[in-house]
Design a protein around this motif. Structure first.
Motif, PDB file in Angstrom:
ATOM      1  N   THR A 101      49.259  41.913  34.081  1.00 13.79           N
ATOM      2  CA  THR A 101      50.013  40.872  33.383  1.00 13.79           C
ATOM      3  C   THR A 101      51.284  40.499  34.135  1.00 13.79           C
ATOM      4  N   VAL A 102      51.608  41.270  35.160  1.00 12.73           N
ATOM      5  CA  VAL A 102      52.816  41.016  35.945  1.00 12.73           C
ATOM      6  C   VAL A 102      52.415  40.260  37.196  1.00 12.73           C
ATOM      7  N   SER A 103      52.805  38.977  37.288  1.00  7.51           N
ATOM      8  CA  SER A 103      52.332  38.113  38.367  1.00  7.51           C
ATOM      9  C   SER A 103      52.676  38.659  39.742  1.00  7.51           C
ATOM     10  N   VAL A 104      53.845  39.302  39.880  1.00  9.59           N
ATOM     11  CA  VAL A 104      54.247  39.805  41.192  1.00  9.59           C
ATOM     12  C   VAL A 104      53.355  40.948  41.650  1.00  9.59           C
ATOM     13  N   LEU A 105      52.680  41.615  40.690  1.00 12.61           N
ATOM     14  CA  LEU A 105      51.812  42.733  41.046  1.00 12.61           C
ATOM     15  C   LEU A 105      50.341  42.370  41.024  1.00 12.61           C
ATOM     16  N   LYS A 106      50.005  41.318  40.269  1.00 13.06           N
ATOM     17  CA  LYS A 106      48.605  41.011  40.025  1.00 13.06           C
ATOM     18  C   LYS A 106      47.796  40.845  41.303  1.00 13.06           C
ATOM     19  N   SER A 107      48.394  40.218  42.310  1.00 17.57           N
ATOM     20  CA  SER A 107      47.661  39.949  43.543  1.00 17.57           C
ATOM     21  C   SER A 107      47.764  41.073  44.563  1.00 17.57           C
ATOM     22  N   SER A 108      48.709  41.977  44.356  1.00 19.67           N
ATOM     23  CA  SER A 108      48.926  43.004  45.369  1.00 19.67           C
ATOM     24  C   SER A 108      48.587  44.418  44.894  1.00 19.67           C
ATOM     25  N   TRP A 109      48.514  44.611  43.553  1.00 16.05           N
ATOM     26  CA  TRP A 109      48.256  45.949  43.034  1.00 16.05           C
ATOM     27  C   TRP A 109      46.751  46.192  43.023  1.00 16.05           C
ATOM     28  N   THR A 110      46.228  46.631  44.110  1.00 16.61           N
ATOM     29  CA  THR A 110      44.806  46.910  44.211  1.00 16.61           C
ATOM     30  C   THR A 110      44.615  48.318  44.760  1.00 16.61           C
ATOM     31  N   ILE A 111      44.060  49.179  43.949  1.00 22.02           N
ATOM     32  CA  ILE A 111      43.792  50.537  44.399  1.00 22.02           C
ATOM     33  C   ILE A 111      42.371  50.569  44.948  1.00 22.02           C
ATOM     34  N   GLY A 112      42.240  50.719  46.242  1.00 24.37           N
ATOM     35  CA  GLY A 112      40.925  50.712  46.861  1.00 24.37           C
ATOM     36  C   GLY A 112      40.129  51.950  46.506  1.00 24.37           C
ATOM     37  N   THR A 113      38.829  51.785  46.440  1.00 30.01           N
ATOM     38  CA  THR A 113      37.919  52.888  46.191  1.00 30.01           C
ATOM     39  C   THR A 113      37.256  53.280  47.500  1.00 30.01           C
ATOM     40  N   SER A 171      31.101  57.699  55.215  1.00 26.96           N
ATOM     41  CA  SER A 171      32.336  57.276  54.568  1.00 26.96           C
ATOM     42  C   SER A 171      32.329  55.761  54.429  1.00 26.96           C
ATOM     43  N   GLN A 172      32.949  55.307  53.352  1.00 28.90           N
ATOM     44  CA  GLN A 172      33.089  53.871  53.114  1.00 28.90           C
ATOM     45  C   GLN A 172      34.373  53.656  52.330  1.00 28.90           C
ATOM     46  N   THR A 173      35.175  52.724  52.769  1.00 28.27           N
ATOM     47  CA  THR A 173      36.457  52.457  52.118  1.00 28.27           C
ATOM     48  C   THR A 173      36.520  51.005  51.649  1.00 28.27           C
ATOM     49  N   ALA A 174      37.618  50.671  50.985  1.00 27.16           N
ATOM     50  CA  ALA A 174      37.881  49.304  50.516  1.00 27.16           C
ATOM     51  C   ALA A 174      36.791  48.786  49.591  1.00 27.16           C
ATOM     52  N   LEU A 175      36.299  49.653  48.711  1.00 25.65           N
ATOM     53  CA  LEU A 175      35.299  49.245  47.728  1.00 25.65           C
ATOM     54  C   LEU A 175      35.991  48.759  46.459  1.00 25.65           C
ATOM     55  N   PRO A 176      35.366  47.861  45.713  1.00 23.99           N
ATOM     56  CA  PRO A 176      35.971  47.404  44.451  1.00 23.99           C
ATOM     57  C   PRO A 176      35.981  48.513  43.404  1.00 23.99           C
ATOM     58  N   ASN A 177      36.889  48.407  42.454  1.00 20.23           N
ATOM     59  CA  ASN A 177      37.022  49.405  41.399  1.00 20.23           C
ATOM     60  C   ASN A 177      35.976  49.189  40.305  1.00 20.23           C
ATOM     61  N   THR A 178      34.736  49.455  40.653  1.00 23.08           N
ATOM     62  CA  THR A 178      33.622  49.374  39.715  1.00 23.08           C
ATOM     63  C   THR A 178      32.756  50.609  39.910  1.00 23.08           C
ATOM     64  N   GLU A 179      31.729  50.754  39.090  1.00 20.28           N
ATOM     65  CA  GLU A 179      30.819  51.881  39.276  1.00 20.28           C
ATOM     66  C   GLU A 179      29.979  51.661  40.535  1.00 20.28           C
ATOM     67  N   HIS A 180      29.822  52.722  41.299  1.00 20.91           N
ATOM     68  CA  HIS A 180      29.041  52.651  42.529  1.00 20.91           C
ATOM     69  C   HIS A 180      27.934  53.698  42.517  1.00 20.91           C
ATOM     70  N   LYS A 181      26.863  53.379  43.211  1.00 21.47           N
ATOM     71  CA  LYS A 181      25.748  54.320  43.344  1.00 21.47           C
ATOM     72  C   LYS A 181      25.411  54.485  44.820  1.00 21.47           C
ATOM     73  N   LEU A 182      25.505  55.717  45.279  1.00 20.89           N
ATOM     74  CA  LEU A 182      25.170  56.034  46.666  1.00 20.89           C
ATOM     75  C   LEU A 182      23.913  56.881  46.686  1.00 20.89           C
ATOM     76  N   VAL A 183      22.899  56.412  47.410  1.00 18.44           N
ATOM     77  CA  VAL A 183      21.632  57.148  47.544  1.00 18.44           C
ATOM     78  C   VAL A 183      21.504  57.614  48.984  1.00 18.44           C
ATOM     79  N   MET A 184      21.352  58.920  49.150  1.00 17.12           N
ATOM     80  CA  MET A 184      21.181  59.524  50.474  1.00 17.12           C
ATOM     81  C   MET A 184      19.749  60.027  50.588  1.00 17.12           C
ATOM     82  N   THR A 185      19.050  59.619  51.620  1.00 11.49           N
ATOM     83  CA  THR A 185      17.653  59.997  51.798  1.00 11.49           C
ATOM     84  C   THR A 185      17.480  60.757  53.111  1.00 11.49           C
ATOM     85  N   VAL A 186      16.805  61.901  53.029  1.00 11.39           N
ATOM     86  CA  VAL A 186      16.536  62.700  54.219  1.00 11.39           C
ATOM     87  C   VAL A 186      15.404  62.040  54.990  1.00 11.39           C
TER      88      VAL A 186
END
Length: 200
Positions: A101-113, A171-186
């Protein structure tokens, strides 16, 4: 109103800096915060082994060098389809809604996943001592294929079986703050010893 919102937002951030720190997902005990467990998928012929309890496993890393002293492993035969997989589900830590709700933070307050996955790998082994010591893993994040990880250990007649620990295989960075699913296959013809993952 904006000054009040700004003050409350900064107070929230100050008191919850620990919330944006790394969270762990253990191979056996799961997410330290949510309790969500890794899901181990397999075909009927090959099952995942809980490393510390596997008396028949030829490749056994040292438990005291592994996160929470546990790991899960599996070997995919060269002739097998790639069916042995691990699924991790995680959600990043978003800022408090008041901060939007704070305009000065709205565009910059992003916590990367971000997400990191750690395994134990065979560093070296004697020639012909074991059938499979390579590690090759395919990754799919939220339905999108990622670059695979491949490791071939040193093999010679004079080498003894040794392991590397806490190796970052993905490793993967800069993902959006939503639920993520990582599948690792041998991948076929390889061995995996999944230890733990961490995310923000």
């Amino acid at each position: 109103m904006h000054l009040l919102s700004l003050g409350l937002c900064l107070l929230y951030a100050t008191r919850n800096t620990h919330a944006a720190s790394n969270r762990t997902i253990d191979d056996e005990f799961g997410d330290a915060v949510t309790g969500a467990l890794p899901v181990y998928g397999s075909n009927l012929d090959s099952q995942w082994n809980f490393g510390p309890a596997c008396s028949a496993c030829a490749l056994k890393p040292a438990a005291d060098k592994l996160f929470m002293r546990t790991w899960h492993d599996n070997t995919a035969r060269p002739s097998e389809a790639p069916n042995e997989n691990i699924t991790l589900t995680f959600t990043g830590i978003a800022p408090h809604p008041l901060c939007n709700t704070v305009s000065v933070l709205k565009s910059s307050w992003t916590i990367g996943t971000a997400i990191w996955v750690y395994c134990a790998l065979v560093q070296a082994s004697g020639k012909g001592s074991f059938n499979t010591t390579d590690t090759a893993i395919n990754f799919v994040l939220d339905g999108d294929g990622q670059a695979p990880f491949k490791h071939i250990p040193t093999v010679n007649s004079n080498a003894s079986l040794t392991f590397d620990y806490n190796v970052s295989v993905y490793s993967q960075t800069a993902l959006p703050n939503t639920e993520h699913k990582l599948v690792m296959t041998v991948l076929p013809g390889s061995w995996i010893a999944f230890d733990w993952a961490q995310y923000t």
